[in-house]
Design an enzyme around this catalytic site. Structure first.
Site, PDB file in Angstrom:
ATOM      1  N   GLU A 172       0.815  -1.219   0.000  1.00  0.00           N
ATOM      2  CA  GLU A 172       0.000   0.000   0.000  1.00  0.00           C
ATOM      3  C   GLU A 172       0.848   1.268   0.000  1.00  0.00           C
ATOM      4  OE1 GLU A 172      -2.389   0.590   3.435  1.00  0.00           O
ATOM      5  OE2 GLU A 172      -0.962  -0.308   4.820  1.00  0.00           O
ATOM      6  N   LYS A 178      18.364 -12.937 -16.119  1.00  0.00           N
ATOM      7  CA  LYS A 178      18.603 -14.118 -15.298  1.00  0.00           C
ATOM      8  C   LYS A 178      17.742 -15.305 -15.736  1.00  0.00           C
ATOM      9  CE  LYS A 178      20.118 -11.355 -11.378  1.00  0.00           C
ATOM     10  NZ  LYS A 178      20.212 -10.144 -12.199  1.00  0.00           N
TER      11      LYS A 178
END
Length: 606
Positions: free
Chosen positions: A311, A405
């Site tokens: 939030e 990656k």
């Protein structure tokens, strides 16, 4: 002094100069020529006096800050004096039928010298005799072009500045040994170290806003040979628009040394995809997600949906965009977890976005080694939820933010990102939604980047910890990565893996050394400690696997990888059974699946 007193003083002084000039002209010529009658002298004097004040107000001679006088102010004086003397000549012609050219010329000459002299003398007095109360430090200005001369002029005018320009350096041969505002061009950029040592210079200011990144790197390498602090002058556009002043310098940043020149985007193509459309960004509070929101906002969408799990981060980007775009389009903050399938489907059904940028993911390599189930739940199943919702509700384009990656991954994080690519590639086969993935390397300044960690270590006195002296990574700035993600989204035909050109790989230890120096320390003061490679880390990163390489750039700095056949049944097995697997099993399974390594898959099954 108040404004009214200042104007009264200048008018009184000018009145004396005007009358003095015409009477002196009269007395110089009268013994040799029959010049004025007394009546004509009085008429000419009054005409000249009134007309001077009129033209002085027209050309603002009583409203200028004469301590900053320059060529513009001199031109104003010439116009005011010339027109006032010209007016006197017209009156003489009308009254007497003749113009006294000799006396008016001497009057104009004296008028110019005395008006100009009184005005410019204040600048000279202020600049040479009124000394500031602070001791100034010497500055070397890199670049004797328009930006550099503007900077020197401002520093010389501003008595409160702590810097005094000592010299220029410029690579233009024609400018060598020239003086600009009394400051000499002493050499080229290759002579910076020598010039700094000889002239007791404490600061170097790079004043060439047009420099590309490679040129900044080259200049900084020369500057780094000295102990002087290195600063960069702000962009000319920012100065003109009033965002910053000329002498508001900023430190040289790692981004300046590692970044590349920005690519020109296909603005029209991006506008077609984004302007007036509803855009959903998942992970909108993260480093990449929030920057995508900023970049998207520039294209004036109809709505932008800021979806995230945290939030505080969603609140921050929501407030930032509202402050800037409050009246231009609708901004909708959404707190939701991409693992909550029903919530994601409900949101997609309610808002029906046209484009989805899926940036939400767990990205921290060592943490995901310890928490592989969470990596699968978020990076694989979360991606599947958002992608299938996009497919169900006919989203036009879906862009997955992936990672270098994901190439031949040796860790859980990279493996789950590769599997997420597999998920959207499989969906793309039977969907009207165009699903694509965009791969790039490390992003400078992001939460997971080494830069914030290094900065904290330097602030606390060091040492800076680097895993291995040969460890290398690709780096890109957050804005550049986000812009290229948007561009790649417009190029989508479906199923592609786009790869961003990351430039040359950078040794992490070199990055640490640069950051130490940029922070004003030496390597001896802070120190560098090698901590060893962490679980799941690779020494070198790749952007494409051997079987994915496609040499042709589809757009500047954007390449497209060849699609690779995927055994999706193994992906479904992982998704359906991940909750029953233990940590080690999942770790082997996802790495084996991402690499299509049958041996690892068998090992995990046993």
């Amino acid at each position: 002094m108040s404004y009214s007193k200042r104007v009264s003083l200048l008018m009184g002084m000018d009145s004396f100069i005007v009358l003095f000039s015409i009477f002196i002209g009269y007395y110089i010529l009268n013994p040799y020529f029959n010049i004025y009658t007394l009546q004509m002298l009085i008429i000419s004097s009054l005409t000249l006096l009134v007309s001077h004040h009129v033209f002085a107000f027209i050309y603002h001679l009583y409203h200028k800050a004469w301590e900053y006088a320059s060529v513009g102010e001199l031109v104003a004086i010439v116009k005011a004096v010339t027109f006032s003397v010209g007016t006197a000549a017209i009156v003489q012609l009308l009254v007497n039928g003749d113009i006294y050219i000799r006396v008016l010329f001497i009057t104009w000459l004296l008028h110019m010298c005395l008006i100009g002299g009184t005005r410019f003398s204040w600048r000279m007095v202020r600049g040479r005799f009124i000394k500031p109360g602070i001791e100034k430090e010497g500055a070397l200005i890199v670049g004797a072009g328009s930006a550099g001369t503007m900077l020197v002029r401002q520093l010389l005018r501003n008595n409160e500045s702590e810097l005094k320009p000592i010299a220029f350096v410029d690579d233009d041969i024609a400018k060598q040994k020239l003086q600009i505002y009394g400051v000499t061009v002493l050499g080229k950029t290759e002579n910076i170290s020598e010039i700094v040592d000889k002239n007791r210079i404490d600061h170097i200011i790079i004043a060439i806003p047009s420099l590309n990144k490679l040129e900044i790197q080259k200049i900084y390498q020369e500057c780094s040979k000295t102990k002087a602090q290195v600063k960069i002058m702000p962009m000319i556009e920012d100065i003109i628009t009033g965002k910053v002043s000329v002498n508001q310098f900023r430190d040289v940043q790692v981004e300046d040394l590692l970044g590349r020149d920005p690519v020109e985007l296909d603005v029209q193509g991006i506008s077609k995809k984004l302007t007036g459309k509803t855009i959903l960004v998942t992970g909108a509070g993260g480093s990449i997600g929030s920057e995508i929101c900023r970049q998207v906002s520039k294209f004036k969408p109809q709505k932008i949906l800021l979806l995230g799990h945290g939030e505080n981060s969603i609140y921050s980007i929501d407030i930032e965009l509202r402050n800037r775009y409050r009246d231009e389009f609708e901004i909708i903050p959404i707190i939701a977890d991409i693992q909550d399938r029903q919530r994601i489907f409900d949101l997609m059904d309610k808002y029906r976005p046209d484009v989805v940028y899926h940036a939400a993911a767990h990205k921290h390599v060592p943490l995901m080694e310890y928490n592989p189930k969470e990596a699968v739940k978020n990076n694989v199943i979360g991606t599947k939820n958002v992608a299938e919702a996009a497919d169900t509700f006919s989203v036009s384009n879906f862009v997955l933010i992936s990672s270098d990656k994901a190439v031949n991954p040796t860790n859980v994080m990279g493996s789950t990102k590769r599997i997420a690519e597999m998920v959207i590639q499989e969906l793309d086969k039977h969907s009207q939604t165009k699903f694509v993935a965009v791969r790039f390397g490390n992003v400078l300044g992001s939460r997971g980047s080494v830069i914030p960690l290094f900065k904290k270590q330097i602030q606390s006195g060091g040492p800076v910890t680097v895993t291995h002296p040969e460890m290398t990574r690709y780096f890109m700035t957050i804005p550049e990565a986000s812009r290229l993600v948007m561009q790649a989204g417009t190029l989508a035909r479906g199923g592609e893996i786009f790869v961003l050109d990351m430039g040359e790989p950078v040794k992490i230890v070199d990055l640490a050394k640069n950051l130490i120096q940029l922070s004003g320390y030496t390597e001896e003061e802070i120190g560098i400690r090698f901590s060893g490679i962490r679980p799941g880390e690779k020494m070198f990163e790749e952007l494409l696997g051997e079987n994915e390489v496609h040499n042709e750039a589809i757009f500047p700095k954007i390449f497209i990888g060849k699609s690779v056949a995927v055994d999706y049944s193994s992906v479904q097995t992982l998704i359906e059974n991940h909750t029953s697997y233990d940590t080690e099993y999942i770790k082997n399974y996802v790495i084996g699946l991402a690499n299509k390594n049958e041996e690892l898959l068998v090992k995990s099954a046993n």
